[in-house]
Design an enzyme around this catalytic site. Sequence first.
Site, PDB file in Angstrom:
ATOM      1  N   HIS A  44       0.808  -1.224   0.000  1.00 54.89           N
ATOM      2  CA  HIS A  44       0.000   0.000   0.000  1.00 54.89           C
ATOM      3  C   HIS A  44       0.844   1.278   0.000  1.00 54.89           C
ATOM      4  CE1 HIS A  44      -3.595  -2.349   0.383  1.00 54.89           C
ATOM      5  NE2 HIS A  44      -3.120  -2.955   1.451  1.00 54.89           N
ATOM      6  N   GLN A 148       0.011 -14.028   3.283  1.00 52.23           N
ATOM      7  CA  GLN A 148      -1.201 -13.542   3.937  1.00 52.23           C
ATOM      8  C   GLN A 148      -2.435 -14.337   3.544  1.00 52.23           C
ATOM      9  OE1 GLN A 148       0.098  -8.924   3.992  1.00 52.23           O
ATOM     10  NE2 GLN A 148      -2.034  -9.339   4.479  1.00 52.23           N
ATOM     11  N   GLU A 150      -6.227 -13.823   3.687  1.00 56.56           N
ATOM     12  CA  GLU A 150      -7.102 -12.671   3.929  1.00 56.56           C
ATOM     13  C   GLU A 150      -8.305 -12.634   2.993  1.00 56.56           C
ATOM     14  OE1 GLU A 150      -4.804  -9.070   3.572  1.00 56.56           O
ATOM     15  OE2 GLU A 150      -3.742  -9.753   1.809  1.00 56.56           O
ATOM     16  N   ASP A 176      -8.945  -7.230   5.150  1.00 54.30           N
ATOM     17  CA  ASP A 176      -9.357  -7.793   3.860  1.00 54.30           C
ATOM     18  C   ASP A 176     -10.234  -9.018   4.048  1.00 54.30           C
ATOM     19  OD1 ASP A 176      -8.338  -6.246   1.619  1.00 54.30           O
ATOM     20  OD2 ASP A 176      -6.380  -6.611   2.509  1.00 54.30           O
TER      21      ASP A 176
HETATM   22  C1  3PY Z   1      -5.425  -6.743   6.419  1.00 56.78           C
HETATM   23  O1  3PY Z   1      -5.933  -6.635   7.536  1.00 56.78           O
HETATM   24  O2  3PY Z   1      -6.068  -6.977   5.391  1.00 56.78           O
HETATM   25  C2  3PY Z   1      -4.000  -6.615   6.271  1.00 56.78           C
HETATM   26  O3  3PY Z   1      -3.474  -6.847   5.211  1.00 56.78           O
HETATM   27  C3  3PY Z   1      -3.238  -6.159   7.461  1.00 56.78           C
HETATM   28  O4  3PY Z   1      -2.120  -5.540   7.101  1.00 56.78           O
HETATM   29 MG    MG Z   2      -4.760  -6.947   3.594  1.00 63.78          MG
END
Ligand code: 3PY
Ligand code: MG
Length: 251
Positions: A44, A148, A150, A176
């Site tokens: 980001h 990640q 998410e 996310d």
């Molecule tokens: C999220 O909460 O989606 C993240 O990627 C945290 O950095």
């Molecule tokens: Mg995220």
Amino acid sequence: MEKNLKKRLKEETLYGTFVPFALGDVADYTSRLGFDFIIIDNEHGIMNQETIFDMIRAAQCQRTPVLVRCTNSTPDMIHKVLDMGAEGILVPVINTAEDAREVLKSALYPPMGERGIAYFTRASSYGMIEDKTEFLKKANEEVFISIQLETGAAIENLDEILEVEGIDMFFIGPNDLAASLGLPNSHPEMGRIIKETIDKITAKGKTAGIFVTDDETARKYTGYGAKLILTSITKYLTQGVKEYLRKAKNS
Ligand code: 3PY
Ligand code: MG
């Protein structure tokens, strides 16, 4: 940086922060605050490669391990930040076991992966290494590879994703994830899914990490078994400044 993050995570819970601002000074400042590591947020953050390079060096001058959150798992992204000397990577939005394998391919030298070899980069001490075979082996052993989880798809495919060997940390992105599931962050179902996900990760003997924005939630998730807690400096800067101004103006 006496022990790498992988070794430390076996013994202790680690607390880090994203650094979202694109400036070596901010990485330098953040690295002096007491976090166990920092993550340069190039998912980001608006950063060019030279800035990321400065930020990595600034953190390492403070002996603070530094990862880069990459925009995606393509080699051009991952090779570059590892060549700059980052200790590792965090790759967002991993939905399948195949996605996770792509990350490994980009982050590891052959024969385990397809990371390109160059002996003039900072990561290879600009070629000042004695034993190339040993260098490649050690780089593969030490690089910290994290992904990640998410999205609803990642949760659905969790069992297969956890089968992929070589991922050092499975990081839950609650923002996310909530958006993907169409739930508010505070919905009880989110709490249940997060707990179940951490349980599944730890039951496999793997490391779970998660993003938090306050200390109470950090303690809750370490209580569930998360070993890596990430926050972002912006909220605390905002809170501190606002409180200062409120108090200063009231006196
Ligand atoms: C999220 O909460 O989606 C993240 O990627 C945290 O950095
Ligand atoms: Mg995220």
